[in-house]
Motif scaffolding. Sequence first.
Motif, PDB file in Angstrom:
ATOM      1  N   ARG A 160      33.698  32.246  39.253  1.00 48.12           N
ATOM      2  CA  ARG A 160      33.755  33.691  39.526  1.00 48.12           C
ATOM      3  C   ARG A 160      34.016  34.419  38.211  1.00 48.12           C
ATOM      4  O   ARG A 160      34.916  34.032  37.454  1.00 48.12           O
ATOM      5  CB  ARG A 160      34.897  33.994  40.502  1.00 48.12           C
ATOM      6  CG  ARG A 160      35.061  35.469  40.807  1.00 48.12           C
ATOM      7  CD  ARG A 160      36.208  35.710  41.783  1.00 48.12           C
ATOM      8  NE  ARG A 160      37.513  35.330  41.246  1.00 48.12           N
ATOM      9  CZ  ARG A 160      38.284  36.102  40.497  1.00 48.12           C
ATOM     10  NH1 ARG A 160      37.883  37.310  40.161  1.00 48.12           N
ATOM     11  NH2 ARG A 160      39.461  35.681  40.062  1.00 48.12           N
ATOM     12  N   CYS A 161      33.210  35.420  37.925  1.00 51.54           N
ATOM     13  CA  CYS A 161      33.331  36.110  36.629  1.00 51.54           C
ATOM     14  C   CYS A 161      33.393  37.621  36.809  1.00 51.54           C
ATOM     15  O   CYS A 161      32.623  38.179  37.601  1.00 51.54           O
ATOM     16  CB  CYS A 161      32.101  35.866  35.755  1.00 51.54           C
ATOM     17  SG  CYS A 161      31.518  34.192  35.670  1.00 51.54           S
ATOM     18  N   TYR A 162      34.250  38.274  36.041  1.00 53.66           N
ATOM     19  CA  TYR A 162      34.265  39.733  35.948  1.00 53.66           C
ATOM     20  C   TYR A 162      33.981  40.098  34.491  1.00 53.66           C
ATOM     21  O   TYR A 162      34.622  39.549  33.588  1.00 53.66           O
ATOM     22  CB  TYR A 162      35.649  40.314  36.293  1.00 53.66           C
ATOM     23  CG  TYR A 162      36.017  40.350  37.750  1.00 53.66           C
ATOM     24  CD1 TYR A 162      35.266  39.705  38.712  1.00 53.66           C
ATOM     25  CD2 TYR A 162      37.147  41.048  38.164  1.00 53.66           C
ATOM     26  CE1 TYR A 162      35.622  39.747  40.051  1.00 53.66           C
ATOM     27  CE2 TYR A 162      37.510  41.092  39.511  1.00 53.66           C
ATOM     28  CZ  TYR A 162      36.743  40.435  40.441  1.00 53.66           C
ATOM     29  OH  TYR A 162      37.108  40.478  41.757  1.00 53.66           O
ATOM     30  N   GLY A 163      33.079  41.031  34.279  1.00 49.37           N
ATOM     31  CA  GLY A 163      32.833  41.540  32.926  1.00 49.37           C
ATOM     32  C   GLY A 163      32.633  43.041  33.027  1.00 49.37           C
ATOM     33  O   GLY A 163      31.534  43.494  33.343  1.00 49.37           O
ATOM     34  N   ILE A 164      33.710  43.811  32.815  1.00 46.41           N
ATOM     35  CA  ILE A 164      33.640  45.259  33.051  1.00 46.41           C
ATOM     36  C   ILE A 164      34.093  46.000  31.798  1.00 46.41           C
ATOM     37  O   ILE A 164      35.225  45.832  31.332  1.00 46.41           O
ATOM     38  CB  ILE A 164      34.510  45.672  34.262  1.00 46.41           C
ATOM     39  CG1 ILE A 164      34.257  44.705  35.443  1.00 46.41           C
ATOM     40  CG2 ILE A 164      34.193  47.107  34.680  1.00 46.41           C
ATOM     41  CD1 ILE A 164      35.157  44.954  36.638  1.00 46.41           C
ATOM     42  N   GLY A 211      18.340  46.512  28.176  1.00 43.59           N
ATOM     43  CA  GLY A 211      17.974  45.452  29.114  1.00 43.59           C
ATOM     44  C   GLY A 211      18.630  45.675  30.470  1.00 43.59           C
ATOM     45  O   GLY A 211      18.304  45.018  31.441  1.00 43.59           O
ATOM     46  N   GLY A 212      19.589  46.616  30.518  1.00 39.07           N
ATOM     47  CA  GLY A 212      20.285  46.887  31.783  1.00 39.07           C
ATOM     48  C   GLY A 212      21.543  46.050  31.910  1.00 39.07           C
ATOM     49  O   GLY A 212      21.781  45.113  31.136  1.00 39.07           O
ATOM     50  N   LEU A 213      22.360  46.379  32.905  1.00 35.16           N
ATOM     51  CA  LEU A 213      23.697  45.791  33.055  1.00 35.16           C
ATOM     52  C   LEU A 213      23.698  44.252  33.063  1.00 35.16           C
ATOM     53  O   LEU A 213      24.520  43.620  32.413  1.00 35.16           O
ATOM     54  CB  LEU A 213      24.325  46.319  34.354  1.00 35.16           C
ATOM     55  CG  LEU A 213      25.745  45.890  34.656  1.00 35.16           C
ATOM     56  CD1 LEU A 213      26.728  46.451  33.635  1.00 35.16           C
ATOM     57  CD2 LEU A 213      26.169  46.341  36.056  1.00 35.16           C
ATOM     58  N   PHE A 214      22.765  43.658  33.821  1.00 36.98           N
ATOM     59  CA  PHE A 214      22.811  42.194  33.946  1.00 36.98           C
ATOM     60  C   PHE A 214      22.385  41.501  32.643  1.00 36.98           C
ATOM     61  O   PHE A 214      22.968  40.502  32.243  1.00 36.98           O
ATOM     62  CB  PHE A 214      21.939  41.738  35.121  1.00 36.98           C
ATOM     63  CG  PHE A 214      22.448  42.243  36.448  1.00 36.98           C
ATOM     64  CD1 PHE A 214      23.624  41.743  36.988  1.00 36.98           C
ATOM     65  CD2 PHE A 214      21.780  43.237  37.148  1.00 36.98           C
ATOM     66  CE1 PHE A 214      24.122  42.212  38.193  1.00 36.98           C
ATOM     67  CE2 PHE A 214      22.259  43.717  38.357  1.00 36.98           C
ATOM     68  CZ  PHE A 214      23.439  43.208  38.886  1.00 36.98           C
ATOM     69  N   VAL A 215      21.370  42.063  31.965  1.00 35.88           N
ATOM     70  CA  VAL A 215      20.883  41.448  30.714  1.00 35.88           C
ATOM     71  C   VAL A 215      21.846  41.745  29.565  1.00 35.88           C
ATOM     72  O   VAL A 215      22.102  40.890  28.716  1.00 35.88           O
ATOM     73  CB  VAL A 215      19.461  41.957  30.375  1.00 35.88           C
ATOM     74  CG1 VAL A 215      19.019  41.469  28.999  1.00 35.88           C
ATOM     75  CG2 VAL A 215      18.463  41.504  31.433  1.00 35.88           C
ATOM     76  N   ASP A 216      22.404  42.938  29.550  1.00 35.36           N
ATOM     77  CA  ASP A 216      23.259  43.332  28.427  1.00 35.36           C
ATOM     78  C   ASP A 216      24.678  42.802  28.576  1.00 35.36           C
ATOM     79  O   ASP A 216      25.272  42.317  27.611  1.00 35.36           O
ATOM     80  CB  ASP A 216      23.276  44.867  28.337  1.00 35.36           C
ATOM     81  CG  ASP A 216      24.018  45.353  27.106  1.00 35.36           C
ATOM     82  OD1 ASP A 216      23.692  44.875  26.004  1.00 35.36           O
ATOM     83  OD2 ASP A 216      24.926  46.200  27.246  1.00 35.36           O
ATOM     84  N   MET A 217      25.215  42.853  29.778  1.00 35.73           N
ATOM     85  CA  MET A 217      26.639  42.572  29.993  1.00 35.73           C
ATOM     86  C   MET A 217      26.858  41.210  30.667  1.00 35.73           C
ATOM     87  O   MET A 217      27.571  40.359  30.153  1.00 35.73           O
ATOM     88  CB  MET A 217      27.200  43.700  30.867  1.00 35.73           C
ATOM     89  CG  MET A 217      28.672  43.686  31.058  1.00 35.73           C
ATOM     90  SD  MET A 217      29.478  44.373  29.609  1.00 35.73           S
ATOM     91  CE  MET A 217      31.168  43.968  29.966  1.00 35.73           C
ATOM     92  N   SER A 218      26.189  41.017  31.822  1.00 33.09           N
ATOM     93  CA  SER A 218      26.448  39.782  32.588  1.00 33.09           C
ATOM     94  C   SER A 218      25.941  38.539  31.870  1.00 33.09           C
ATOM     95  O   SER A 218      26.291  37.423  32.241  1.00 33.09           O
ATOM     96  CB  SER A 218      25.754  39.841  33.947  1.00 33.09           C
ATOM     97  OG  SER A 218      26.160  40.968  34.652  1.00 33.09           O
ATOM     98  N   ILE A 219      25.100  38.742  30.862  1.00 33.12           N
ATOM     99  CA  ILE A 219      24.517  37.574  30.180  1.00 33.12           C
ATOM    100  C   ILE A 219      25.614  36.665  29.622  1.00 33.12           C
ATOM    101  O   ILE A 219      25.466  35.443  29.609  1.00 33.12           O
ATOM    102  CB  ILE A 219      23.526  38.037  29.089  1.00 33.12           C
ATOM    103  CG1 ILE A 219      22.584  36.920  28.717  1.00 33.12           C
ATOM    104  CG2 ILE A 219      24.230  38.596  27.860  1.00 33.12           C
ATOM    105  CD1 ILE A 219      21.171  37.310  28.559  1.00 33.12           C
ATOM    106  N   HIS A 220      26.743  37.255  29.204  1.00 35.49           N
ATOM    107  CA  HIS A 220      27.853  36.430  28.716  1.00 35.49           C
ATOM    108  C   HIS A 220      28.394  35.559  29.859  1.00 35.49           C
ATOM    109  O   HIS A 220      28.695  34.378  29.672  1.00 35.49           O
ATOM    110  CB  HIS A 220      28.999  37.314  28.219  1.00 35.49           C
ATOM    111  CG  HIS A 220      28.750  37.966  26.896  1.00 35.49           C
ATOM    112  ND1 HIS A 220      28.603  37.259  25.728  1.00 35.49           N
ATOM    113  CD2 HIS A 220      28.651  39.268  26.549  1.00 35.49           C
ATOM    114  CE1 HIS A 220      28.426  38.101  24.711  1.00 35.49           C
ATOM    115  NE2 HIS A 220      28.440  39.329  25.189  1.00 35.49           N
ATOM    116  N   ASP A 221      28.545  36.169  31.043  1.00 34.05           N
ATOM    117  CA  ASP A 221      29.070  35.414  32.185  1.00 34.05           C
ATOM    118  C   ASP A 221      28.072  34.350  32.639  1.00 34.05           C
ATOM    119  O   ASP A 221      28.456  33.245  33.012  1.00 34.05           O
ATOM    120  CB  ASP A 221      29.397  36.381  33.335  1.00 34.05           C
ATOM    121  CG  ASP A 221      30.577  37.277  32.983  1.00 34.05           C
ATOM    122  OD1 ASP A 221      31.604  36.742  32.553  1.00 34.05           O
ATOM    123  OD2 ASP A 221      30.448  38.497  33.112  1.00 34.05           O
TER     124      ASP A 221
END
Length: 342
Positions: free
Chosen positions: A152-156, A175-185
């Motif tokens: 389970r991951c949070y990246g905010i 790239g949008g939220l998932f490509v820019d931010m969630s990519i780390h998770d």
Amino acid sequence: MEKVRVGIVGLGRLGKIHAKNLSEAIQGCELVAACSVVPAELTYAVEELGVQETFTDYQKMVESPFIDAVFIVSPSGFHCEQIQVAMAHGKHVFSEKPIGLSIADIQQTVNVIAEHPSQVFMLGFMRRYDESYQYAKKLVEAGELGEITLVRCYGIDPSSGMESFVKFAGASDSGGLFVDMSIHDIDLIRWFTKKEVSKVWAIGKNAAYPELDKVGELETGAAMMQLEDNTMALLVAGRNCQHGYHVETELIGTKGMLRIAAAPEKNLVTVMNQEGVVRPCSQNFPERFREAFINEAREFIQCIQEKRQPEVNAFDGLQSTRIALACKKSCETNQLVDILKD
Ligand SMILES: NC(=O)c1ccc[n+]([C@@H]2O[C@H](COP(=O)([O-])OP(=O)(O)OC[C@H]3O[C@@H](n4cnc5c(N)ncnc54)[C@H](O)[C@@H]3O)[C@@H](O)[C@H]2O)c1
């Protein structure tokens, strides 16, 4: 041993951090060149960091015989082309995440990197170089959690950074939220489990910041994932964290669980005052991952000196982006996406 001579492209929010680290914190390298389209950033590089040569044209910097390696910290849409050009000119390459924004471009870039095996390529998944994540990884590898069943991951991101984020997103395609931010998770999910994601279902909601609608960005998103062996992953990503920078990861296994930064605490200090018992919160990515950025840059330079490749590679870039793009598609179509069939 000769110092590795580095040229950096991009001196924005993150570029300045990498540039400072390369100039001041990493032994064995020298930041000799900088490229940006913003004149003030080049002045900063010369005056504050003592960089010898500046460029407004990346191609010209890469053609210089006086650099051995490039650090790519430009907007994400430039990464693939800039990696390929640097590889073709015999340079070692560190690129920020994501490796690219389209699978076709990334696949081509992966192929070009594979054609140059004696040049180091490293992707900026710096969380892998954070002390706490490394400690957790060792526990997982030692079997302390048994078999992992759920991640389970949070990246905010902090809402305090909204103005700078809207500027960043408006100026180029993130790239949008998932490509820019969630990519780390997503990278962490693959790193901890050593499994690939097969299905995703993602959703999102914009509520507090209409300016995000204007730049086509999501405020809060969530995704549920099934991995190839039925391991599960849940992630939450966002741009509107009121208390600071919230990056948290939980691993649930058959023998135990662990959480990394269960509360995103700034340090070990507890303040007791009229507000109550207060644990100050981590405020932004430069603060939370300060050491990780230094550690990853050090690893890149050591890889060049020791003629080896880092653990995090171009394939990790391809797979993480594939999964992030599947999240984006799922969110936009409100459909489950089967990555293996897509
Ligand atoms: N690892 C992380 O946690 C993390 C955090 C933030 C950003 N990033 C990544 O770093 C990259 C840069 O992000 P940022 O927030 O620093 O962006 P930014 O917009 O603040 O800075 C971009 C920089 O690129 C330069 N630039 C733009 N077009 C150029 C061109 N054609 N040639 C040369 N230079 C050019 C700009 O002058 C600026 O210096 C992005 O890919 C982003 O995803 C990663």
